[in-house]
Design an enzyme around this catalytic site. Structure first.
Site, PDB file in Angstrom:
ATOM      1  CB  SER A  39       6.587  -1.276  -1.727  1.00  0.00           C
ATOM      2  OG  SER A  39       5.957  -2.053  -2.897  1.00  0.00           O
ATOM      3  N   GLY A  40       6.145   1.719  -0.620  1.00  0.00           N
ATOM      4  CA  GLY A  40       6.773   2.558   0.419  1.00  0.00           C
ATOM      5  C   GLY A  40       7.559   1.847   1.527  1.00  0.00           C
TER       6      GLY A  40
END
Length: 341
Positions: free
Chosen positions: A117-118
């Site tokens: 995930s970012g």
């Protein structure tokens, strides 16, 4: 980790083989919960990170730049979480071809059809559950290992479940290599391969029959207890009672109760087993909604003075849709379908 469709077979396994095995210098100063990297100046932080953590100044600079953006965007809320982000080397958890993008505001491929995930959503979800030192925190969806590494700078009791067995084994290997290199905080991470829908359940060994208790076999006495070992093989599948010994009484499975739970795959309901394993007044963050259109919810399990339990929900993004792919289901050793109703 946002879940895409799981890609079984050679492509996923090949990606695992390509995952970086860094030749690292030993970490000069082991982690402690009172460690305080500079948060007000990029140059000071980079200098501190090189001296105290032995890390690459290029990545330290990129980490600080992303940190500034996350604080500005209100994805990190207090000094403890600022420290946790700055101490977590995201570059150790990405594929070699993505090292140059480690601190971008983006989801990055890690093989096996899934992503890391970012940093912004990791920061926002972690700030929402706000783990404290000593609290038990469960993550559903280990993925690259970055989320649990981040959590280990906030609490010394981190549990994480990954449904994709070769990915879980690869990530456990990364943790162990980093621990050997001096990242002692990652010793706090217990991981296993399982279907996270059912949470983390310990199954004690069956009570021995009188005959077995009187004369244990050499093999039995030499074998370590599954409950005593956090290694993937031991944790993934509890040992069943031996067949052919009807006198042995199996002890019921025992769920661990968690102060905080973080779920990284989308589902159309809150899994009852996870809600049951959340302590009274505990907090869960989970993407809930139809496929591809989830909202990330903060779920609080409130307990009144009379013992009455109620559940409160709120949207951490104020109604914004955040698409996660479905919470997949394990049937035997095969990932098959989802847990959506």
């Amino acid at each position: 980790m946002e879940r895409r469709q799981f890609l079984a077979g050679a492509a996923g396994l090949a990606a695992g083989a390509l995952f970086p095995r860094f030749a690292l210098a030993k970490v000069p100063t082991p982690f402690t919960f009172d460690m305080s990297p500079p948060t007000d100046n990029r140059e000071k932080f980079v200098e501190w990170g090189v001296a105290q953590r032995g890390e690459d100044p290029k990545f330290l600079g990129e980490r600080f730049d992303r940190f500034v953006a996350m604080v500005r965007n209100e994805d990190i809320w207090d000094e403890r979480h600022k420290r946790a982000f700055l101490l977590t080397p995201r570059e150790k958890f990405v594929l070699p071809q993505n090292l140059g993008r480690a601190y971008e505001h983006a989801f990055l491929d890690i093989g096996f059809g899934v992503t890391i995930s970012g940093p912004h959503i990791v920061g926002r979800m972690t700030s929402t559950i706000d783990p404290k030192q000593g609290e038990k925190v469960l993550e559903i969806g280990t993925g690259s290992g970055y989320q649990s590494a981040y959590l280990s700078h906030l609490t010394d009791q981190v549990y994480t479940i990954e449904i994709i067995k070769p990915l879980q084994e690869r990530t456990r290997g990364i943790y162990d290599a980093l621990v050997a290199d001096g990242y002692v905080e990652f010793k706090a991470i217990q991981s296993r391969n399982a279907d996270g829908y059912y949470g983390w359940v310990e199954t004690p060994a069956a009570a021995p029959s009188p005959a077995a208790a009187a004369s244990p076999s050499p093999a039995a006495s030499a074998a370590p207890s599954a409950a005593a070992s956090p290694t993937p093989a031991a944790a993934a599948t509890p040992t069943p009672a031996a067949s052919g010994t009807p006198a042995a009484a199996a002890t019921p499975a025992e769920p661990i109760m968690f102060d905080k739970i973080i779920v990284t795959c989308g589902i159309d309901h809150v899994p009852p087993p996870l809600l049951q394993q959340l302590k009274p007044n505990g907090i869960m963050v989970i993407p809930v909604g139809p496929p591809g259109a989830q909202r990330v919810l903060k779920v609080i399990k409130n307990q009144a003075a009379d013992g009455t339990i109620t559940v409160a929900r709120s949207d951490i993004y104020g109604g914004r849709i955040v698409p996660f792919v479905p919470f997949t289901k394990l049937e035997g050793d095969t990932i098959k379908g989802t847990h959506n109703n």
